[in-house]
Design an enzyme around this catalytic site. Structure first.
Site, mmCIF file in Angstrom:
data_model
loop_
_atom_site.group_PDB
_atom_site.id
_atom_site.type_symbol
_atom_site.label_atom_id
_atom_site.label_comp_id
_atom_site.label_asym_id
_atom_site.label_seq_id
_atom_site.Cartn_x
_atom_site.Cartn_y
_atom_site.Cartn_z
ATOM 1 C CD GLU A 213 10.430 53.382 -19.516
ATOM 2 O OE1 GLU A 213 10.875 53.529 -18.363
ATOM 3 O OE2 GLU A 213 11.148 53.027 -20.471
ATOM 4 C CB CYS A 247 7.827 56.562 -12.105
ATOM 5 S SG CYS A 247 8.693 57.449 -13.411
#
Length: 465
Positions: A213, A247
């Site tokens: 991720e 993110c």
């Protein structure tokens, strides 16, 4: 195997896994409930620790670090039995009277490496999936969010079955390098693209499957037909959430040239509405994780023309929400993930320019588009690639556990949330159970082979029955 302590830990975890303790549903339920209890009983302590590390308001902490974890736990507890059930599937005629099934098997001993920006959510969400899948795990917490790391380490050892898990928060680069010298049954890493590459290379040595991720530069396109006030409000909210240390945060804007000036003016009004005349004094605005990170971000301000913000206080880890126009496209501002409250704007007039601009860069974790024009929406969707897309809003897709969350290309490998987290930490094992009755054992499959046998077998295999 340079770390004997880690060697012992991994051996112990493997031994426990092979005892089949973690395969039992009762154990999985008990650990999921324990994790939920950990959050519920200690939410005030957790909130205080996150506030010390990141200066976030209780609202942001509660939504992203408490509620989402409780929701993930509840969903896993509610659906674990159905997720774990064997699935009977079709058996073709040439295999009958056999029966075919898909079994959900735990992977084994997994490594979870979590980041500092959402230090509770991004550590415990994958752990929920590992538990639901019946695995043992080593959870490496980030040492950069020191207060959260120290607290979670204490609580996890207090609430969880430490025979089946190991936790660490203090280990730095050398410790992480040692972790990657061991063979894991899965590695789940959340962090930067550069470190993700290192993890991937280390995993490849053992053919270990990974979930990466990562992040990247998430574009946000703003079309000329938008409600400027609403778009500015949502965009600035998304950029300022956790002071841009997200993110899936907006990394840069692609704004239609005709609305640039009114859009910037509206952003100024929105910031005043959110945080008052002195943003630094607002308790709704977070802080940067470290002084080093502030210094890195401050250097970016010289790589374009600052039109909003630009205020920096290294000692208090403060950077005001900052908008930059005319950015140097070859600079770090437009090449590297910003991960802070700095927002460069590039203008456009034709949507084909936007598509070309995005295509020339690595695939983003998320692409945002503000537009009422269905043709524009369709064209962007059909001609770009990203881990996810959100139209006319920001960040909220992360909260939908029914959507896969993950990247593509440089922004990551694999996805999770909800059942997908369980799927990540299990293997769909094929099972076919055949008959032992001799009279049903067809002789034509055995040598010596004949043209007749070949013809009949071919018809059975190609029939689709």
């Amino acid at each position: 195997m340079s770390n004997p302590e880690l060697l012992q830990i991994t051996q112990n975890l493997k031994k426990v896994f092979y005892s089949n303790k973690t395969r039992k549903l009762d154990w999985r339920f008990s650990q999921l409930k324990a994790l939920k209890k950990l959050i519920t009983e200690n939410k005030d302590e957790i909130t205080a620790a996150v506030k010390k590390d990141l200066g976030k308001h209780e609202f942001e902490i509660h939504q992203s670090e408490i509620v989402l974890i409780q929701t993930e736990c509840e969903e896993a507890i509610s659906h674990l039995e159905s997720w774990n059930k064997s699935e009977k599937v079709y058996t073709p005629i040439h295999c009958k009277p056999a029966s075919s099934y898909i079994l959900r098997e735990p992977l084994g001993v997994v490594l979870i490496m979590s980041p500092w920006n959402y230090p509770v959510n991004l550590a415990l969400t994958p752990l929920i999936g590992a538990i639901a899948g019946g695995n043992c795990a080593l959870l490496k917490l980030s040492r950069h969010s020191r207060n959260v790391g120290e607290l979670l380490y204490k609580l996890l050892n207090q609430y969880m079955d430490v025979e089946c898990f190991s936790f660490d928060w203090e280990g730095g680069r050398e410790y992480i390098s040692d972790l990657l010298t061991f063979k894991w049954d899965h590695i789940f890493f959340t962090g930067s693209v550069d470190v993700g590459r290192i993890v991937y290379q280390a995993a490849a040595k053992f053919l270990t499957p990974v979930t990466l991720e990562l992040g990247g530069k998430n574009p946000c396109i703003v079309d000329k037909d938008v409600d400027i006030k609403l778009a500015a409000k949502r965009i600035m909210w998304g950029k300022c959430w956790n002071a841009g240390q997200t993110c899936i945060g907006l990394d840069y804007l692609l704004v239609h040239k005709s609305i640039l000036d009114p859009f910037i003016e509206e952003c100024k009004l929105v910031l005043k509405e959110f945080y008052g005349d002195d943003i630094k004094q607002s308790n709704s605005y977070a802080r940067i994780i470290s002084k080093d990170a502030v210094n890195r971000l401050q250097k970016l301000l010289a790589m374009g023309k600052v039109v909003v913000g630009g205020d920096v206080d290294v000692e208090t880890r403060y950077i005001s929400p900052t908008i930059i126009i005319e950015p140097d496209l070859e600079s770090k501002l437009m090449k590297d993930e910003i991960f802070g409250p700095v927002l460069p704007i590039v203008t456009w007039e034709n949507v084909d320019e936007v598509i070309q601009f995005i295509r020339e860069r690595p695939h983003a974790l998320t692409l945002y588009l503000f537009s009422k024009d269905q043709n524009i929406q369709d064209k962007i969707l059909e001609n770009t690639q990203s881990g996810s897309v959100m139209l006319n809003d920001v960040l909220l897709h992360f909260t939908n556990s029914h959507l896969p969350f993950g990247g593509v290309g440089d922004s990551g490998i694999g996805s999770y949330h909800g059942k997908l987290t369980y799927d990540t930490f299990t293997h769909p094992r094929a099972l076919m159970q055949s008959t032992t009755k001799k009279f049903l054992d067809l002789p034509l499959r055995y040598p010596p082979y004949t043209p007749f046998a070949n013809n009949i077998a071919g018809k059975f295999l190609s029939s689709g029955w």
